[in-house]
Motif scaffolding. Structure first.
Motif, PDB file in Angstrom:
ATOM      1  N   GLN A 231       0.988  -0.859   0.111  1.00  0.00           N
ATOM      2  CA  GLN A 231       0.061  -0.209  -0.353  1.00  0.00           C
ATOM      3  C   GLN A 231       1.224   1.147  -0.283  1.00  0.00           C
ATOM      4  O   GLN A 231       1.830   0.936   0.653  1.00  0.00           O
ATOM      5  CB  GLN A 231      -0.879  -0.420   1.232  1.00  0.00           C
ATOM      6  CG  GLN A 231      -2.277  -0.269   0.691  1.00  0.00           C
ATOM      7  CD  GLN A 231      -3.463  -0.210   0.191  1.00  0.00           C
ATOM      8  OE1 GLN A 231      -2.684   0.011  -0.926  1.00  0.00           O
ATOM      9  NE2 GLN A 231      -4.777   0.435   0.703  1.00  0.00           N
ATOM     10  N   ASP A 249      -7.040   0.297   2.182  1.00  0.00           N
ATOM     11  CA  ASP A 249      -6.626  -1.447   2.593  1.00  0.00           C
ATOM     12  C   ASP A 249      -7.981  -1.087   1.723  1.00  0.00           C
ATOM     13  O   ASP A 249      -7.474  -2.540   1.287  1.00  0.00           O
ATOM     14  CB  ASP A 249      -6.631  -0.943   4.081  1.00  0.00           C
ATOM     15  CG  ASP A 249      -5.374  -0.492   4.778  1.00  0.00           C
ATOM     16  OD1 ASP A 249      -4.634  -0.023   3.623  1.00  0.00           O
ATOM     17  OD2 ASP A 249      -5.316  -0.647   5.856  1.00  0.00           O
ATOM     18  N   GLU A 250      -9.345  -1.569   1.966  1.00  0.00           N
ATOM     19  CA  GLU A 250     -10.222  -2.176   1.445  1.00  0.00           C
ATOM     20  C   GLU A 250     -10.390  -2.095  -0.039  1.00  0.00           C
ATOM     21  O   GLU A 250     -10.613  -2.949  -0.646  1.00  0.00           O
ATOM     22  CB  GLU A 250     -11.510  -1.353   2.123  1.00  0.00           C
ATOM     23  CG  GLU A 250     -12.001  -2.131   3.653  1.00  0.00           C
ATOM     24  CD  GLU A 250     -11.073  -0.803   3.530  1.00  0.00           C
ATOM     25  OE1 GLU A 250     -10.843  -1.069   5.285  1.00  0.00           O
ATOM     26  OE2 GLU A 250     -10.544   0.273   3.752  1.00  0.00           O
ATOM     27  N   ALA A 252      -7.867  -1.455  -1.481  1.00  0.00           N
ATOM     28  CA  ALA A 252      -6.397  -2.505  -1.496  1.00  0.00           C
ATOM     29  C   ALA A 252      -6.605  -4.258  -2.080  1.00  0.00           C
ATOM     30  O   ALA A 252      -6.256  -5.215  -3.282  1.00  0.00           O
ATOM     31  CB  ALA A 252      -5.360  -2.584  -1.369  1.00  0.00           C
ATOM     32  N   GLN A 253      -7.538  -4.595  -1.052  1.00  0.00           N
ATOM     33  CA  GLN A 253      -8.168  -5.870  -0.818  1.00  0.00           C
ATOM     34  C   GLN A 253      -8.704  -6.545  -1.697  1.00  0.00           C
ATOM     35  O   GLN A 253      -8.797  -7.338  -2.342  1.00  0.00           O
ATOM     36  CB  GLN A 253      -8.721  -6.337   0.588  1.00  0.00           C
ATOM     37  CG  GLN A 253      -7.767  -5.570   2.172  1.00  0.00           C
ATOM     38  CD  GLN A 253      -8.718  -5.711   3.551  1.00  0.00           C
ATOM     39  OE1 GLN A 253      -9.562  -5.489   3.430  1.00  0.00           O
ATOM     40  NE2 GLN A 253      -7.687  -6.202   4.388  1.00  0.00           N
ATOM     41  N   LEU A 269      -0.268  -9.288   0.504  1.00  0.00           N
ATOM     42  CA  LEU A 269      -1.222  -7.647   0.765  1.00  0.00           C
ATOM     43  C   LEU A 269      -0.122  -6.805   1.661  1.00  0.00           C
ATOM     44  O   LEU A 269      -0.872  -7.682   2.668  1.00  0.00           O
ATOM     45  CB  LEU A 269      -2.055  -7.243   0.564  1.00  0.00           C
ATOM     46  CG  LEU A 269      -3.057  -5.927   0.408  1.00  0.00           C
ATOM     47  CD1 LEU A 269      -2.222  -5.465  -0.268  1.00  0.00           C
ATOM     48  CD2 LEU A 269      -4.420  -5.794   0.384  1.00  0.00           C
ATOM     49  N   THR A 271      -0.693  -4.137   4.112  1.00  0.00           N
ATOM     50  CA  THR A 271      -1.773  -2.942   3.709  1.00  0.00           C
ATOM     51  C   THR A 271      -1.564  -1.478   4.439  1.00  0.00           C
ATOM     52  O   THR A 271      -0.356  -1.940   5.408  1.00  0.00           O
ATOM     53  CB  THR A 271      -3.084  -2.288   4.606  1.00  0.00           C
ATOM     54  OG1 THR A 271      -2.205  -3.821   5.827  1.00  0.00           O
ATOM     55  CG2 THR A 271      -3.929  -4.172   4.118  1.00  0.00           C
ATOM     56  N   ARG A 272      -1.422  -0.394   4.964  1.00  0.00           N
ATOM     57  CA  ARG A 272      -1.082   0.068   5.739  1.00  0.00           C
ATOM     58  C   ARG A 272      -1.827  -0.142   7.496  1.00  0.00           C
ATOM     59  O   ARG A 272      -0.084   0.407   7.988  1.00  0.00           O
ATOM     60  CB  ARG A 272      -1.431   1.867   5.121  1.00  0.00           C
ATOM     61  CG  ARG A 272      -1.234   2.363   3.867  1.00  0.00           C
ATOM     62  CD  ARG A 272      -1.514   3.689   4.088  1.00  0.00           C
ATOM     63  NE  ARG A 272      -3.247   3.893   3.888  1.00  0.00           N
ATOM     64  CZ  ARG A 272      -3.404   3.694   2.204  1.00  0.00           C
ATOM     65  NH1 ARG A 272      -2.743   3.752   1.145  1.00  0.00           N
ATOM     66  NH2 ARG A 272      -4.618   3.412   2.037  1.00  0.00           N
ATOM     67  N   GLN A 273      -2.473  -0.549   7.317  1.00  0.00           N
ATOM     68  CA  GLN A 273      -2.580  -0.834   8.920  1.00  0.00           C
ATOM     69  C   GLN A 273      -1.851  -1.630   9.320  1.00  0.00           C
ATOM     70  O   GLN A 273      -0.676  -2.016  10.103  1.00  0.00           O
ATOM     71  CB  GLN A 273      -4.522  -1.540   8.803  1.00  0.00           C
ATOM     72  CG  GLN A 273      -4.180  -2.172   9.911  1.00  0.00           C
ATOM     73  CD  GLN A 273      -4.629  -1.332  11.285  1.00  0.00           C
ATOM     74  OE1 GLN A 273      -5.339  -0.064  10.908  1.00  0.00           O
ATOM     75  NE2 GLN A 273      -4.738  -1.547  11.798  1.00  0.00           N
TER      76      GLN A 273
END
Length: 318
Positions: A231, A249-250, A252-253, A269, A271-273
């Motif tokens: 991300q 993030d959603e 990207a998923q 993946l 994610t930023r999270q």
């Protein structure tokens, strides 16, 4: 495939770090601490270390980190997140920092930049970290110089991560400049021929998300072990592009989850999270960690010994 990972016991939990994919897994049985040879399909099937477990482990040091010992780069990517005003350490200072990293016992170290293949002492730095016997080392590169250095670094690093901004020459070169795609592809071929484990990496953006499946298929064609979709982080030069290019993030998923993954290829993946709290040691010897959501940095300290890598964090890149 049998390859090298790093393992450590935290209480009664054994954690294994994958140097290619950058993930941390929970082993169902105890393993010897340090560098271990394991079946990568077996490791891939193990559960990932999640944020709740990280908090319970109360780690003294992060599980993994990124070290950027160089600021210089032969490319000028507009989405780059590096601070180019930072002073670069001398060769002697880099060696000292490598020794500090090795002594910390951190499981996984990714040497990045800048462009790390511009460093003549890259193999020595990687081997210095590995000689302690506790860490695995990867290297993230734009691939431009990989063909000429593949043989030299094959015995020094455990994996190579090659950054591609698209699966096609047109898309990649739009971001990285003319001939950068062909240089990267040539370098990947050379690395695979030398027996290096190659992981492709792509920063997911609005302009390249449509090529995600093509990149996974390309990895299989090239003999790479997999693809990591990163991300975009709104840091450095990339902050100016965030409004037009950054995916949630959603989103990207939604791009990654439907992909058809060929046998033998691993897709991740980041994610930023999950990038929140990740530790970075930059070229001037200062360490910091990403804030929650990876939109900034905190815990900024000079590294004068292994203990300085004990940045306070309840999160890590898992």
């Amino acid at each position: 495939m049998i390859r090298t990972f790093a393992a450590a016991m935290y209480g009664d939990i054994t954690v294994v770090h994958d140097p290619a994919v950058g993930t941390n897994h929970i082993s169902p049985q105890p393993l010897p601490a340090g560098r271990v040879s394991l079946d990568d399909r077996q490791v891939a099937a193990w559960s990932l270390v999640d944020l709740a477990l990280l908090a319970l482990l109360a780690l003294e040091f992060p599980l993994s980190m990124c070290w950027s010992p160089i600021v210089r780069c032969n490319l000028a990517c507009p989405q780059c997140l590096d601070d180019k005003s930072v002073r670069e350490s001398t060769a002697a200072e880099r060696l000292t920092l490598a020794r500090h990293i090795a002594a910390s016992g951190i499981l996984g170290v990714d040497i990045s930049g800048g462009e790390p293949l511009l460093l003549r002492d890259l193999p020595d730095l990687a081997l210095t970290i590995r000689r302690q016997g506790t860490s695995v080392v990867s290297c993230t590169t734009n691939g431009w110089h990989l063909a000429r250095r593949a043989e030299e670094i094959a015995g020094a690093v455990d994996a190579i991560r090659v950054s591609l901004d698209g699966a096609t020459e047109d898309t990649h070169d739009t971001w990285r400049g003319p001939n950068s795609y062909q240089r990267a592809i040539t370098g990947i071929h050379a690395a695979v021929d030398e027996g290096l484990l190659v992981q492709l990496q792509m920063v997911l953006m609005q302009s390249n998300k449509h090529e995600a499946q093509q990149l996974v298929d390309l990895a299989a064609q090239l003999g790479a072990g997999g693809v990591t979709f990163l991300q975009m982080l709104p840091i450095g030069d990339g902050a100016a592009l965030a409004a037009g290019q950054m995916l949630t993030d959603e989103q990207a998923q939604a791009v990654v989850e439907p992909l058809t993954v060929p046998d033998g290829v691993r897709v991740r993946l980041r994610t930023r999270q999950s990038a929140g709290g990740f530790t970075v040691l930059r070229a001037d010897g200062y360490a910091w960690r990403n804030t929650l959501g990876a939109t900034g940095i905190s815990a900024f300290v000079p590294v004068t010994g292994p203990a300085d890598l004990r940045l306070p964090t309840s999160r890590s890149d898992s």
